[in-house]
Design an enzyme around this catalytic site. Sequence first.
Site, PDB file in Angstrom:
ATOM      1  N   LYS A  53       4.565   4.745  -1.778  1.00 28.97           N
ATOM      2  CA  LYS A  53       4.842   6.176  -1.952  1.00 28.97           C
ATOM      3  C   LYS A  53       6.303   6.491  -1.634  1.00 28.97           C
ATOM      4  O   LYS A  53       6.966   7.257  -2.347  1.00 28.97           O
ATOM      5  CB  LYS A  53       3.925   7.003  -1.046  1.00 28.97           C
ATOM      6  CG  LYS A  53       2.438   6.920  -1.364  1.00 28.97           C
ATOM      7  CD  LYS A  53       1.621   7.699  -0.354  1.00 28.97           C
ATOM      8  CE  LYS A  53       0.159   7.825  -0.752  1.00 28.97           C
ATOM      9  NZ  LYS A  53      -0.594   6.555  -0.752  1.00 28.97           N
ATOM     10  N   PHE A  68       0.832  -1.198   0.000  1.00 27.93           N
ATOM     11  CA  PHE A  68       0.000   0.000   0.000  1.00 27.93           C
ATOM     12  C   PHE A  68       0.874   1.258   0.000  1.00 27.93           C
ATOM     13  O   PHE A  68       1.731   1.406  -0.857  1.00 27.93           O
ATOM     14  CB  PHE A  68      -1.018  -0.060   1.139  1.00 27.93           C
ATOM     15  CG  PHE A  68      -2.052  -1.143   0.935  1.00 27.93           C
ATOM     16  CD1 PHE A  68      -3.040  -1.008  -0.033  1.00 27.93           C
ATOM     17  CD2 PHE A  68      -2.026  -2.319   1.673  1.00 27.93           C
ATOM     18  CE1 PHE A  68      -3.971  -2.019  -0.253  1.00 27.93           C
ATOM     19  CE2 PHE A  68      -2.961  -3.327   1.466  1.00 27.93           C
ATOM     20  CZ  PHE A  68      -3.940  -3.179   0.503  1.00 27.93           C
ATOM     21  N   SER A  69       0.690   2.164   0.944  1.00 29.04           N
ATOM     22  CA  SER A  69       1.341   3.479   0.832  1.00 29.04           C
ATOM     23  C   SER A  69       2.835   3.485   1.142  1.00 29.04           C
ATOM     24  O   SER A  69       3.484   4.517   0.966  1.00 29.04           O
ATOM     25  CB  SER A  69       0.621   4.507   1.710  1.00 29.04           C
ATOM     26  OG  SER A  69      -0.632   4.788   1.149  1.00 29.04           O
ATOM     27  N   VAL A  70       3.398   2.365   1.559  1.00 22.80           N
ATOM     28  CA  VAL A  70       4.859   2.272   1.562  1.00 22.80           C
ATOM     29  C   VAL A  70       5.364   2.449   0.125  1.00 22.80           C
ATOM     30  O   VAL A  70       6.490   2.903  -0.101  1.00 22.80           O
ATOM     31  CB  VAL A  70       5.323   0.937   2.182  1.00 22.80           C
ATOM     32  CG1 VAL A  70       6.829   0.739   2.028  1.00 22.80           C
ATOM     33  CG2 VAL A  70       4.948   0.885   3.669  1.00 22.80           C
TER      34      VAL A  70
END
Length: 385
Positions: A107, A103-105
């Site tokens: 980013k 998921f947002s890791v």
Amino acid sequence: MGSELPTATLENWREHPHSIWGFTHVDSLIPVAAIPTAPPVSTLRPGKPLDLARLAIVWAGSRRSAEAALEETHTDGFLVLKDGAVVAERLINQTATDRHIVFSVSKSVTASLAGILVKDGKLDPEAPVSRYVPEVEGSAYGDATVRNVLDMAVSIRFVEDYLDPQGDVARYRAAMGWNPPGAIASADGINAFLTSLPKAEHPHGRRFHYVSPNTDLLGWIIERAAGENFASLLSRLIWKPMGMAQDAFITIDRHGAPRTAGGLCISLGDMARFGEMMRLKGRFNGQRIVPEEWIDDILHQGDPAQWSRGEMVNLFPDGRYRSKWYVPDPSSSVLCAIGIHGQWIYIDYDAGMVAVKQSSQPIPADEALDNLTYAMFRAIAGELR
């Protein structure tokens, strides 16, 4: 292990318990682009084992072991490095070769590519987004800078509510192909969705506002600046030179646009390798991967005023956010990458520690479990100092 519950579908793959299987089998559900690695594999050497069953965590007025905290936070895989050596590893609902969505890791990994391009003179963080992606003219991003995008300081009307079945995130997921088609009307693909987002009333740069589409836009900017598709770039500049153990992959929409905000799927060990590279200020496997000045900028240049006006100040009251990384407390030496459902990279420079966690927490954004996880990381860092 991760293959014991093959019940996930495109409709339910993010819902517990289907997510236990779904999070390690994303490529069975959604189109992906491969991010190849190349031999030889960089090894993670063993270190002095850390006894997680005896390590106590005091949190919210109660006491439990680190082992119990892993279970309570729905951990699928957990790995801790001390000075680059493995001191704890748990493979609970996955194998060492499974690629778990982070998921947002994603980013934080995406922004590392931006740092490389900045060093190479291909990307200017202070330039307007429209220099690289003129298609954003007329949207919220039309007069934003790349730095605004990197720091989640874009003035934009978008509500990051993961549980609203008719909200912005639901339309976003339909555009990226993460939900079955037809459930909700949306734009045709990620890029069309990005160019449809309207500006809010306040100026860019005023406050931290967590908006995942910003990082899909960053991926688009990176592709334009480099003249190369994202998966190829990540493979060439990071995965291969680091000697990652497994090919990674990233979800793509029906037009092939990558979900750089949250679609990266990587093995637990490779997530730890990436964290260790960041701890070593951008060096790994005998090579310079990310510029040291980029990482120093992350650690020291986040804007406290932006953060204090943002919606996540309760998680880290004295925090900062810079280039897709969290600095929980500038007086300490900690850096975090965080994704929904319990994905973490936790780096403590003073303790020589990197901890990575892949999870299938039932609630996407669970503040209580985030706080327990953070308390566990701090307890482990205290043990390793």
